[in-house]
Design a protein around this motif. Structure first.
Motif, PDB file in Angstrom:
ATOM      1  N   ARG A 242      -8.732  81.685  92.841  1.00 34.53           N
ATOM      2  CA  ARG A 242      -7.474  81.188  92.291  1.00 34.53           C
ATOM      3  C   ARG A 242      -7.756  79.995  91.386  1.00 34.53           C
ATOM      4  O   ARG A 242      -8.482  79.075  91.766  1.00 34.53           O
ATOM      5  CB  ARG A 242      -6.500  80.779  93.404  1.00 34.53           C
ATOM      6  CG  ARG A 242      -5.125  80.357  92.875  1.00 34.53           C
ATOM      7  CD  ARG A 242      -4.145  80.114  93.987  1.00 34.53           C
ATOM      8  NE  ARG A 242      -2.848  79.719  93.478  1.00 34.53           N
ATOM      9  CZ  ARG A 242      -1.911  80.553  93.051  1.00 34.53           C
ATOM     10  NH1 ARG A 242      -2.147  81.856  93.109  1.00 34.53           N
ATOM     11  NH2 ARG A 242      -0.756  80.122  92.594  1.00 34.53           N
ATOM     12  N   ASP A 243      -7.156  80.026  90.187  1.00 33.00           N
ATOM     13  CA  ASP A 243      -7.279  78.925  89.221  1.00 33.00           C
ATOM     14  C   ASP A 243      -8.740  78.566  88.959  1.00 33.00           C
ATOM     15  O   ASP A 243      -9.138  77.393  89.026  1.00 33.00           O
ATOM     16  CB  ASP A 243      -6.527  77.687  89.726  1.00 33.00           C
ATOM     17  CG  ASP A 243      -5.026  77.923  89.835  1.00 33.00           C
ATOM     18  OD1 ASP A 243      -4.521  78.804  89.123  1.00 33.00           O
ATOM     19  OD2 ASP A 243      -4.377  77.241  90.644  1.00 33.00           O
ATOM     20  N   ASP A 244      -9.531  79.595  88.693  1.00 34.68           N
ATOM     21  CA  ASP A 244     -10.956  79.415  88.369  1.00 34.68           C
ATOM     22  C   ASP A 244     -11.752  78.806  89.515  1.00 34.68           C
ATOM     23  O   ASP A 244     -12.840  78.268  89.304  1.00 34.68           O
ATOM     24  CB  ASP A 244     -11.127  78.537  87.115  1.00 34.68           C
ATOM     25  CG  ASP A 244     -10.509  79.178  85.880  1.00 34.68           C
ATOM     26  OD1 ASP A 244     -10.522  80.423  85.800  1.00 34.68           O
ATOM     27  OD2 ASP A 244     -10.004  78.446  85.016  1.00 34.68           O
ATOM     28  N   HIS A 245     -11.216  78.889  90.707  1.00 32.07           N
ATOM     29  CA  HIS A 245     -11.938  78.396  91.885  1.00 32.07           C
ATOM     30  C   HIS A 245     -12.101  79.544  92.887  1.00 32.07           C
ATOM     31  O   HIS A 245     -11.226  80.393  93.026  1.00 32.07           O
ATOM     32  CB  HIS A 245     -11.187  77.240  92.551  1.00 32.07           C
ATOM     33  CG  HIS A 245     -11.303  75.943  91.805  1.00 32.07           C
ATOM     34  ND1 HIS A 245     -12.246  74.991  92.096  1.00 32.07           N
ATOM     35  CD2 HIS A 245     -10.595  75.452  90.762  1.00 32.07           C
ATOM     36  CE1 HIS A 245     -12.117  73.963  91.286  1.00 32.07           C
ATOM     37  NE2 HIS A 245     -11.113  74.222  90.455  1.00 32.07           N
ATOM     38  N   ILE A 246     -13.241  79.534  93.558  1.00 29.48           N
ATOM     39  CA  ILE A 246     -13.513  80.523  94.588  1.00 29.48           C
ATOM     40  C   ILE A 246     -13.544  79.812  95.935  1.00 29.48           C
ATOM     41  O   ILE A 246     -14.274  78.827  96.104  1.00 29.48           O
ATOM     42  CB  ILE A 246     -14.853  81.241  94.339  1.00 29.48           C
ATOM     43  CG1 ILE A 246     -14.853  81.894  92.950  1.00 29.48           C
ATOM     44  CG2 ILE A 246     -15.122  82.287  95.411  1.00 29.48           C
ATOM     45  CD1 ILE A 246     -16.178  82.513  92.571  1.00 29.48           C
TER      46      ILE A 246
END
Length: 332
Positions: A242-246
């Protein structure tokens, strides 16, 4: 006659060139197929396996840390309850069964302690003192636990849910060394301290979630709002993007002081940096493989040309002979 010889020479040269091209194209196709299988089939399976392994390691570590933190926090709470219960003035007041004496003896001991609830019961189970959250009217501990503590002398400690829905860590200890004891002391603190301690030790955000998925407590409510829809849609998901975060997610059952299911302890760790490093290493390996394949193709092309050189020379000589040149030198 020359026309037929020329036709024969050219017809012999064409299959030779076609064979070379076919061999090289077959080699190229095979190498590209190997690269495609690695990129589109092997790598996704490998990434999933790596994610499962990393998540399993995190889950094992999270379980160990959760048990350790709960044990430390519980021991500290039991010790705090025992300090109250074993204070001489408090013991005498409990033995007298006088709520006024108990209140006068206990209140000075509670200043600045941060307890959200303190209850003291007498030998017959009557409530002698209560410091409760605002609006609370219900006793925290049932008579079964009180009887067990008074008769066995062993404390009962664990998470519990208050009537207002908040989750606390609660400990009940006997008052005095006699068996059965003259009464029991119950103290409770917010579960937030446990979650924050666990979050620091495990480098993760920690959430306590109810049976229906409602957030009971957590170190980052905003993060939970962002991840909750994805977690609810993918039951049992271990990785959430989500939002370029894992985020790696582990879920452990949370039991209350009686052993019943209170909810779930969800730990979320941002693994974006680690995943990016693994992705970089994979891309580097693919680039190295591609360069190796290009060098291999060039080598194979040179080998094929060298292997077919005598045939090409012979075909060229025949072509010259067909053109009327009788002074043709064939080497090799």
């Amino acid at each position: 006659m020359h026309g037929m010889a020329d036709l024969a020479g050219r017809s012999a040269a064409v299959p030779s060139m076609r064979l070379q091209r076919r061999l090289v194209l077959m080699v190229i196709a095979s190498l590209l197929a190997v690269l495609g299988v690695d990129v589109f089939l092997v790598r996704p399976i490998q990434r999933d396996s790596e994610a499962r392994l990393a998540n399993a390691e995190m889950a094992a570590e999270a379980s160990r840390l959760a048990a350790a933190v709960m044990e430390i926090q519980s021991a500290a709470l039991v010790a705090a309850a025992r300090r109250i219960a074993e204070t001489p003035g408090v013991l005498d007041a409990i033995a007298s069964d006088d709520p006024t004496r108990v209140g006068a003896a206990v209140r000075p001991l509670l200043e600045g302690r941060g307890f959200v609830r303190v209850e003291i019961t007498g030998q017959r189970g009557a409530l002698l003192f209560a410091q409760r959250p605002a609006g609370s009217t219900r006793d925290a501990v049932d008579t079964g636990i009180l009887t067990q503590v008074r008769e066995t002398g062993e404390p009962v400690v664990g998470p519990a849910r208050e009537e207002d829905g908040n989750v606390v860590l609660r400990a009940t200890v006997p008052a005095g060394a006699e068996r059965p004891s003259n009464g029991a002391v119950t103290v409770a603190v917010s579960i937030d301290g446990v979650l924050q301690d666990l979050a620091q030790r495990n480098n993760a955000d920690v959430f306590l979630v109810g049976a229906r998925g409602a957030l009971l407590s957590g170190t980052s409510p905003r993060l939970w709002e962002q991840l909750a829809p994805a977690l609810q849609q993918g039951n049992g998901r271990r990785l959430v993007e989500r939002d370029d975060h894992i985020h790696a997610v582990t879920t452990l059952p949370m039991l209350d002081e009686t052993g019943g299911r209170l909810g779930a302890l969800v730990q979320v760790r941002d693994v974006t940096a680690a995943a990016g490093q693994r992705e970089f290493e994979y891309n580097l390996s693919v680039a190295s493989l591609a360069i190796l394949m290009l060098l291999l193709i060039a080598g194979i092309w040179a080998m094929v040309r060298h292997a077919f050189a005598p045939i090409t020379t012979a075909v060229t000589a025949l072509d010259s002979l067909s053109s009327g040149e009788i002074e043709v030198e064939v080497l090799g």
